[in-house]
Design a protein around this motif. Sequence first.
Motif, PDB file in Angstrom:
ATOM      1  N   VAL A 172      44.858  48.743  36.324  1.00 49.81           N
ATOM      2  CA  VAL A 172      43.881  48.914  35.242  1.00 49.81           C
ATOM      3  C   VAL A 172      43.080  50.195  35.421  1.00 49.81           C
ATOM      4  CG1 VAL A 172      41.845  47.911  34.135  1.00 49.81           C
ATOM      5  CG2 VAL A 172      43.753  46.448  34.820  1.00 49.81           C
ATOM      6  N   THR A 285      42.782  47.547  26.791  1.00 46.69           N
ATOM      7  CA  THR A 285      41.557  46.788  27.084  1.00 46.69           C
ATOM      8  C   THR A 285      41.780  45.294  26.889  1.00 46.69           C
ATOM      9  OG1 THR A 285      40.185  48.668  26.407  1.00 46.69           O
ATOM     10  CG2 THR A 285      39.133  46.501  26.476  1.00 46.69           C
ATOM     11  N   ALA A 288      44.015  44.075  29.767  1.00 42.32           N
ATOM     12  CA  ALA A 288      43.264  44.069  31.028  1.00 42.32           C
ATOM     13  C   ALA A 288      42.242  42.937  31.061  1.00 42.32           C
ATOM     14  CB  ALA A 288      42.562  45.412  31.224  1.00 42.32           C
ATOM     15  N   ALA A 289      41.545  42.722  29.936  1.00 42.42           N
ATOM     16  CA  ALA A 289      40.576  41.627  29.873  1.00 42.42           C
ATOM     17  C   ALA A 289      41.276  40.275  30.003  1.00 42.42           C
ATOM     18  CB  ALA A 289      39.792  41.695  28.573  1.00 42.42           C
ATOM     19  N   ALA A 292      42.145  39.803  33.680  1.00 44.34           N
ATOM     20  CA  ALA A 292      40.907  39.457  34.396  1.00 44.34           C
ATOM     21  C   ALA A 292      40.483  38.026  34.078  1.00 44.34           C
ATOM     22  CB  ALA A 292      39.801  40.439  34.026  1.00 44.34           C
ATOM     23  N   ILE A 315      34.681  38.451  33.875  1.00 47.08           N
ATOM     24  CA  ILE A 315      35.671  39.378  33.319  1.00 47.08           C
ATOM     25  C   ILE A 315      35.118  40.803  33.314  1.00 47.08           C
ATOM     26  CG2 ILE A 315      36.902  40.013  31.206  1.00 47.08           C
ATOM     27  CD1 ILE A 315      37.138  37.000  30.608  1.00 47.08           C
ATOM     28  N   LEU A 319      36.612  44.066  35.393  1.00 45.82           N
ATOM     29  CA  LEU A 319      36.979  45.291  34.693  1.00 45.82           C
ATOM     30  C   LEU A 319      36.188  46.484  35.210  1.00 45.82           C
ATOM     31  CD1 LEU A 319      37.314  44.026  30.998  1.00 45.82           C
ATOM     32  CD2 LEU A 319      39.143  44.579  32.601  1.00 45.82           C
ATOM     33  N   ALA A 323      37.775  49.800  36.863  1.00 46.29           N
ATOM     34  CA  ALA A 323      37.518  51.131  36.317  1.00 46.29           C
ATOM     35  C   ALA A 323      36.968  52.070  37.380  1.00 46.29           C
ATOM     36  CB  ALA A 323      36.540  51.027  35.138  1.00 46.29           C
ATOM     37  N   SER A 356      30.305  51.955  35.153  1.00 48.80           N
ATOM     38  CA  SER A 356      30.859  50.796  35.855  1.00 48.80           C
ATOM     39  C   SER A 356      29.859  50.231  36.855  1.00 48.80           C
ATOM     40  CB  SER A 356      32.150  51.187  36.577  1.00 48.80           C
ATOM     41  OG  SER A 356      33.134  51.632  35.664  1.00 48.80           O
TER      42      SER A 356
END
Length: 653
Positions: A172, A285, A288-289, A292, A315, A319, A323, A356
């Motif tokens: 990710v 996105t 990836a979500a 997660a 989540i 993420l 990142a 992040s």
Amino acid sequence: MRATAPRLGTALTRLLLVTAALLGTLLAGAAPASAHAALTGSDPKDGAVVATAPKDVNLTFSEQVAMSTDSIRVLDPAGKRVDTGEIRDLCSGSIVKYGVGLRSGLPEGTYTVAWQTVSADSHPIAGAFTFSIGAPSQTSVALPDREAGGGLVGALYGIARYVSYAGFVVLVGGGAFVLACWPRGAGVRPVQRLVVRGWLTLTAATLVMLLLRNPYTGSGELADAFDLGGLKSVLETKTGAALISRLMLLGAAALFVAVLFGAYTKRTDEKEKKDLTFGLAIGGTVVAAGIAGTWALAEHASTGLQPGIAMPADILHLLAVAAWLGGLTALLVALYRAPDIERAAVERFSKVAFGSVIVLAATGLYQSWRQVGSWSALTGTSYGQLLLVKVGLVAVLVGIAWISRRWTQRLGAPAKAEAVEDTAEDVEIVENVDDIDDIDEEIPETAADDSEEGNQDAAVGPERAAQLARQRAAVATARKKRDRDADPERSGLRRSVLTETVVAVVLLAVTTVLTSTEPGRTEEEAGRSRSTSGSTAVPDRPVDIRLPFDTGGVDGKGTVRLSLAPGLTGANALHIYVDRPNGRPLDVPEIKVAFTLKEKNVGPLPVAPDRIQTGHWSASGVQIPMAGEWQIQVTVRTSDIDQTTIDKNVKIG
């Protein structure tokens, strides 16, 4: 150009102080949450001596658990099962209780109750206790000393968990780094290999976890990983569904990676590439979500306090980690394998990393409040101590990231003030590398570049040709290293990013252990439940109480478990167990007990128990002269000067 490392300023200090203040504010007013199930009560109780055989055995847990036909086993003194094998659901409202029936006509003796189940946050838990009918007896039951989820299978499962987190972060974070920070990196082979390896790693680790799930929560035997019946049972659980969902989402992730490193790199029209970037960003996105979310669905976030808030927060936390740390890994690869990465790309990543960190701080504080709940749990439990280590590592990582940000600001910046000084250094650099250029001029690039040199290579044979090839490779490597080292700012950035990555690997390992550790406040909540439920004795039950203590010194916190059997007037057997906050035995220099019946002005009647082993004290023939509400005082001494006395009123007789 002479470069000096940037010094830490006040900005980082302010950031850390604000973080600490927020942490203190949240933890100070935190209420207990619920996650990671624990046994809070049983009927009969541990160590009880009952006059007649009970019809069933009931267990009470702090949260919902998954039961199977073998989750509760009752064994007689000879080790034979005496339960019916039929688990009864006795849950009512917030009370989580399960029971199993016993066969009729059980003889006197000591019986062992062994239980094993899986809590709602996917972690296996197990335990055992004994009770006696009529009078205690010898028992031949030998329970396995392996912890639930331990042994070789537990170790392999833990490694697979760590590897899966690492694969997710690289997959990710690497993809996000290319899309958001360095689009040109989609055509750089080392970056492509990094992201693809992240996908392969996560996929392989997920498959391993799926196979190991059955023995991990059951027998603990590695051979059971290939039991199709067990695999079918796993697929029917919440964790099995989450792992299968993750594999399906990884299929979509494979398509994302193929487009990113295929069609995306070939687009030359700016509008088409912009549209494709937007589509990849949205689709990536979502995928990836979703990946997660498979962790949030199966672990701590899915149970306990505020799961509707905890799961989205979990989540976002994952993420943000990906990142930051995954992007950091991609940046490190780019700096070493593609040193011509633009300053603008590094600056864009710096902004992404800062965002992040903000998300991590917010979601991390919420998760800490939810899982820890109090200052005592933060400092006195394994979970709380690991959490403090994690916070410390994050602080170190933020500090190093701040240094990297300073190096980034210096990339490509003109240094007019140092022009005169740099001239001499540049001359020295040129003199040092002249030999490489001279050697390079003497070695033909290829045999085809010059027919005469090509004929000469052919004339000298394969050995000479191989020697020339090695020389060319050495010169090319030396030139790359020369060009790379000639930029001190870029070298400084590489070193700081490498240091960040090393700390990030350790941080990821601590996080993996943290997710499989029982949250700190669970022990306190379970202890309170047991303490309140064990304050009153009935004629065929022993006195069984728990008393938390704190002497104020080193190793001064813990819990005293006191059992007085049979809990009647006359002679009784007294057993005292002293535990640390994490449940392990605590060896103390001295334990004293006194019994007082205030309404009859009897006592205090002192008892000096003998030390049996670490954390276990015992006394036999403790006389209780009459029935009534007795005050039991326990004095615990943890050092030459640190001691405390705790008491509780119980009905005896």
